[in-house]
Enzyme design. Structure first.
Site, PDB file in Angstrom:
ATOM      1  N   ASN A   7      36.369  25.955  24.351  1.00 51.86           N
ATOM      2  CA  ASN A   7      36.706  26.511  25.656  1.00 51.86           C
ATOM      3  C   ASN A   7      35.503  26.340  26.589  1.00 51.86           C
ATOM      4  O   ASN A   7      34.433  26.886  26.331  1.00 51.86           O
ATOM      5  CB  ASN A   7      37.063  27.989  25.487  1.00 51.86           C
ATOM      6  CG  ASN A   7      37.474  28.609  26.794  1.00 51.86           C
ATOM      7  OD1 ASN A   7      36.762  28.459  27.783  1.00 51.86           O
ATOM      8  ND2 ASN A   7      38.596  29.291  26.815  1.00 51.86           N
ATOM      9  N   HIS A  10      33.211  28.668  30.414  1.00 56.35           N
ATOM     10  CA  HIS A  10      31.896  29.306  30.605  1.00 56.35           C
ATOM     11  C   HIS A  10      30.927  28.374  31.339  1.00 56.35           C
ATOM     12  O   HIS A  10      30.011  28.830  32.015  1.00 56.35           O
ATOM     13  CB  HIS A  10      31.348  29.757  29.254  1.00 56.35           C
ATOM     14  CG  HIS A  10      32.392  30.493  28.452  1.00 56.35           C
ATOM     15  ND1 HIS A  10      32.692  31.813  28.678  1.00 56.35           N
ATOM     16  CD2 HIS A  10      33.239  30.073  27.489  1.00 56.35           C
ATOM     17  CE1 HIS A  10      33.675  32.178  27.872  1.00 56.35           C
ATOM     18  NE2 HIS A  10      34.026  31.138  27.141  1.00 56.35           N
ATOM     19  N   HIS A  43      40.974  27.459  31.061  1.00 48.83           N
ATOM     20  CA  HIS A  43      41.876  28.479  31.608  1.00 48.83           C
ATOM     21  C   HIS A  43      41.795  28.367  33.128  1.00 48.83           C
ATOM     22  O   HIS A  43      40.757  28.661  33.719  1.00 48.83           O
ATOM     23  CB  HIS A  43      41.411  29.864  31.128  1.00 48.83           C
ATOM     24  CG  HIS A  43      42.302  30.986  31.563  1.00 48.83           C
ATOM     25  ND1 HIS A  43      42.135  32.274  31.126  1.00 48.83           N
ATOM     26  CD2 HIS A  43      43.382  31.026  32.394  1.00 48.83           C
ATOM     27  CE1 HIS A  43      43.056  33.060  31.667  1.00 48.83           C
ATOM     28  NE2 HIS A  43      43.825  32.320  32.449  1.00 48.83           N
ATOM     29  N   ARG A  45      42.537  30.033  36.135  1.00 49.95           N
ATOM     30  CA  ARG A  45      42.938  31.388  36.534  1.00 49.95           C
ATOM     31  C   ARG A  45      43.514  31.401  37.939  1.00 49.95           C
ATOM     32  O   ARG A  45      43.168  30.564  38.772  1.00 49.95           O
ATOM     33  CB  ARG A  45      41.732  32.327  36.480  1.00 49.95           C
ATOM     34  CG  ARG A  45      41.389  32.771  35.082  1.00 49.95           C
ATOM     35  CD  ARG A  45      40.260  33.787  35.100  1.00 49.95           C
ATOM     36  NE  ARG A  45      40.213  34.490  33.839  1.00 49.95           N
ATOM     37  CZ  ARG A  45      40.800  35.654  33.607  1.00 49.95           C
ATOM     38  NH1 ARG A  45      41.474  36.271  34.554  1.00 49.95           N
ATOM     39  NH2 ARG A  45      40.705  36.216  32.424  1.00 49.95           N
ATOM     40  N   ARG A  49      38.350  31.584  39.410  1.00 54.90           N
ATOM     41  CA  ARG A  49      36.965  32.065  39.345  1.00 54.90           C
ATOM     42  C   ARG A  49      36.035  31.123  38.582  1.00 54.90           C
ATOM     43  O   ARG A  49      34.842  31.174  38.756  1.00 54.90           O
ATOM     44  CB  ARG A  49      36.910  33.472  38.742  1.00 54.90           C
ATOM     45  CG  ARG A  49      37.170  33.501  37.265  1.00 54.90           C
ATOM     46  CD  ARG A  49      36.856  34.849  36.693  1.00 54.90           C
ATOM     47  NE  ARG A  49      37.873  35.834  37.080  1.00 54.90           N
ATOM     48  CZ  ARG A  49      38.160  36.888  36.331  1.00 54.90           C
ATOM     49  NH1 ARG A  49      37.511  37.111  35.227  1.00 54.90           N
ATOM     50  NH2 ARG A  49      39.096  37.725  36.711  1.00 54.90           N
ATOM     51  N   GLU A  70      45.157  26.852  29.282  1.00 54.37           N
ATOM     52  CA  GLU A  70      45.542  28.268  29.233  1.00 54.37           C
ATOM     53  C   GLU A  70      45.934  28.687  30.633  1.00 54.37           C
ATOM     54  O   GLU A  70      45.227  28.369  31.600  1.00 54.37           O
ATOM     55  CB  GLU A  70      44.362  29.136  28.814  1.00 54.37           C
ATOM     56  CG  GLU A  70      43.976  29.035  27.390  1.00 54.37           C
ATOM     57  CD  GLU A  70      42.757  29.898  27.104  1.00 54.37           C
ATOM     58  OE1 GLU A  70      42.383  30.735  27.935  1.00 54.37           O
ATOM     59  OE2 GLU A  70      42.174  29.706  26.039  1.00 54.37           O
ATOM     60  N   THR A 100      37.285  38.877  30.857  1.00 55.76           N
ATOM     61  CA  THR A 100      37.904  37.798  30.085  1.00 55.76           C
ATOM     62  C   THR A 100      39.274  38.294  29.645  1.00 55.76           C
ATOM     63  O   THR A 100      39.630  39.439  29.904  1.00 55.76           O
ATOM     64  CB  THR A 100      37.016  37.417  28.874  1.00 55.76           C
ATOM     65  OG1 THR A 100      37.640  36.341  28.162  1.00 55.76           O
ATOM     66  CG2 THR A 100      36.819  38.580  27.924  1.00 55.76           C
ATOM     67  N   THR A 101      40.066  37.411  29.001  1.00 49.81           N
ATOM     68  CA  THR A 101      41.418  37.802  28.607  1.00 49.81           C
ATOM     69  C   THR A 101      41.355  39.013  27.680  1.00 49.81           C
ATOM     70  O   THR A 101      40.669  38.993  26.669  1.00 49.81           O
ATOM     71  CB  THR A 101      42.105  36.632  27.877  1.00 49.81           C
ATOM     72  OG1 THR A 101      41.866  35.449  28.618  1.00 49.81           O
ATOM     73  CG2 THR A 101      43.593  36.870  27.736  1.00 49.81           C
ATOM     74  N   GLU A 151      48.787  31.442  19.320  1.00 52.41           N
ATOM     75  CA  GLU A 151      47.339  31.559  19.096  1.00 52.41           C
ATOM     76  C   GLU A 151      47.078  33.034  18.818  1.00 52.41           C
ATOM     77  O   GLU A 151      47.350  33.896  19.667  1.00 52.41           O
ATOM     78  CB  GLU A 151      46.550  31.092  20.316  1.00 52.41           C
ATOM     79  CG  GLU A 151      45.040  31.269  20.093  1.00 52.41           C
ATOM     80  CD  GLU A 151      44.170  30.712  21.220  1.00 52.41           C
ATOM     81  OE1 GLU A 151      44.614  29.781  21.924  1.00 52.41           O
ATOM     82  OE2 GLU A 151      43.052  31.214  21.379  1.00 52.41           O
ATOM     83  N   HIS A 190      39.164  33.738  20.260  1.00 47.47           N
ATOM     84  CA  HIS A 190      38.627  34.787  21.124  1.00 47.47           C
ATOM     85  C   HIS A 190      37.586  35.620  20.375  1.00 47.47           C
ATOM     86  O   HIS A 190      37.905  36.219  19.353  1.00 47.47           O
ATOM     87  CB  HIS A 190      39.693  35.725  21.704  1.00 47.47           C
ATOM     88  CG  HIS A 190      39.292  36.254  23.058  1.00 47.47           C
ATOM     89  ND1 HIS A 190      38.337  37.210  23.227  1.00 47.47           N
ATOM     90  CD2 HIS A 190      39.698  35.901  24.302  1.00 47.47           C
ATOM     91  CE1 HIS A 190      38.172  37.433  24.518  1.00 47.47           C
ATOM     92  NE2 HIS A 190      38.986  36.656  25.198  1.00 47.47           N
ATOM     93  N   HIS A 213      32.509  30.993  24.229  1.00 49.35           N
ATOM     94  CA  HIS A 213      31.291  31.659  24.689  1.00 49.35           C
ATOM     95  C   HIS A 213      30.108  31.467  23.750  1.00 49.35           C
ATOM     96  O   HIS A 213      28.996  31.165  24.189  1.00 49.35           O
ATOM     97  CB  HIS A 213      31.587  33.151  24.900  1.00 49.35           C
ATOM     98  CG  HIS A 213      30.505  33.861  25.624  1.00 49.35           C
ATOM     99  ND1 HIS A 213      29.561  34.617  24.979  1.00 49.35           N
ATOM    100  CD2 HIS A 213      30.182  33.886  26.936  1.00 49.35           C
ATOM    101  CE1 HIS A 213      28.712  35.092  25.862  1.00 49.35           C
ATOM    102  NE2 HIS A 213      29.074  34.676  27.059  1.00 49.35           N
TER     103      HIS A 213
HETATM  104  N1  PXP Z   1      41.506  31.723  23.317  1.00 52.48           N
HETATM  105  C1  PXP Z   1      41.926  32.304  24.475  1.00 52.48           C
HETATM  106  C2  PXP Z   1      43.396  32.449  24.693  1.00 52.48           C
HETATM  107  C3  PXP Z   1      41.005  32.752  25.437  1.00 52.48           C
HETATM  108  O1  PXP Z   1      41.437  33.327  26.567  1.00 52.48           O
HETATM  109  C4  PXP Z   1      39.625  32.549  25.186  1.00 52.48           C
HETATM  110  C5  PXP Z   1      38.607  33.008  26.209  1.00 52.48           C
HETATM  111  O2  PXP Z   1      38.742  32.377  27.400  1.00 52.48           O
HETATM  112  C6  PXP Z   1      39.230  31.929  23.991  1.00 52.48           C
HETATM  113  C7  PXP Z   1      40.194  31.546  23.073  1.00 52.48           C
HETATM  114  C8  PXP Z   1      37.792  31.688  23.659  1.00 52.48           C
HETATM  115  O3  PXP Z   1      37.127  32.919  23.555  1.00 52.48           O
HETATM  116  P1  PXP Z   1      35.557  32.958  23.457  1.00 52.48           P
HETATM  117  O4  PXP Z   1      35.009  32.432  24.719  1.00 52.48           O
HETATM  118  O5  PXP Z   1      35.273  34.419  23.238  1.00 52.48           O
HETATM  119  O6  PXP Z   1      35.163  32.116  22.280  1.00 52.48           O
END
Ligand code: PXP
Length: 246
Positions: A7, A10, A43, A45, A49, A70, A100-101, A151, A190, A213
């Protein structure tokens, strides 16, 4: 062995902090692929952002792996997905005020609208995944609305104190079995980190882990290619138990 979707929101967060053109998530997605990423997740949004439509457009043209978009279950996002044609859409809940989500999609409460989006995407041959909590009723609802993928939200596992981690881990493991029994394919993500990923990587049946992250944070210290390689090593070769203190 699960594959790794990175992802890269970030990276866009840092760029948008200065509203400039660096760091560029498009360029860094390429480095993540060189490090072994099996897919790139973004993602888009509603408030834009971090990831911008320009990023989606360029990533669609440039990445050599898979693009997972996403997005919220809205008409605006559906239109964007139908035009950009990502390799997968993951529907997530979205609140403007969240950092975050938070939490999974309430599929059981929004069956009609989610089913409608899944069907529209399916007509364009775009598979949909639903980001849900490891909860039996949400998994059943995901199967009912015609999703092929889910997921599983690993946030509660990732944030659990050492006393509760084992319980949260069991919920994910049982959810994978439940989902498989209903014919669903399973991703997870996540809050996963270099410290907590291995038990999840050991679960048979999870096809892809979406991680952002922790890898981007690590990349600041050791470079993105190395950070991705390190995570791939943990996912491909997780230690066997024991993991948990309790
Ligand atoms: N999966 C989804 C659906 C998410 O919204 C996110 C965060 O944007 C992630 C995975 C990845 O999460 P992290 O950044 O905490 O690894």
């Amino acid at each position: 062995m699960a594959s790794l979707g990175i992802n890269i929101d970030h990276i866009a967060n840092v760029r948008e902090a200065r509203k400039t053109n660096e760091p560029d998530p498009v360029l860094l997605a390429f480095l993540a692929e060189l490090g072994g990423a099996d897919g790139i997740t973004i993602h888009l949004r509603e408030d834009r952002r971090h990831i911008q439509e320009r990023d989606l457009r360029l990533l669609r043209e440039t990445i050599g792996t898979r693009l997972n978009l996403e997005m919220a279950s809205s008409q605006e996002m559906l239109n964007i997905a139908l035009v950009s044609k990502p390799d997968m859409v993951t529907l997530v809940p979205e609140k403007r005020e969240e950092i975050t989500t938070e939490g999974g999609l309430q599929v059981s409460e929004n069956k009609t609208s989610i089913k409608n989006i899944i069907e529209k995407l399916k007509l364009r041959k775009i598979p949909t995944s639903l980001f849900i909590d490891p909860d039996a009723s949400q998994i059943e609802a995901a199967a009912e609305v015609g999703a092929k993928w889910i997921e599983l939200h690993t946030g509660s596992y990732a944030e659990a104190s050492w006393v509760n981690q084992k319980l949260e881990f069991s919920k994910i493991k049982e959810s994978v079995l439940k989902a498989k029994s209903l014919g669903l394919r399973v991703n997870a993500g996540h809050g996963l980190t270099y410290q907590n990923v291995e038990p999840i990587a050991n679960i048979v049946g999870i096809e892809e882990l979406n991680i952002g992250h922790t890898i981007i944070s690590r990349a600041l210290a050791i470079g993105l290619k190395n950070a991705v390689r390190e995570m791939k090593r943990l996912i491909n070769n997780p230690r066997k138990e024991p993991f948990f203190g309790s």
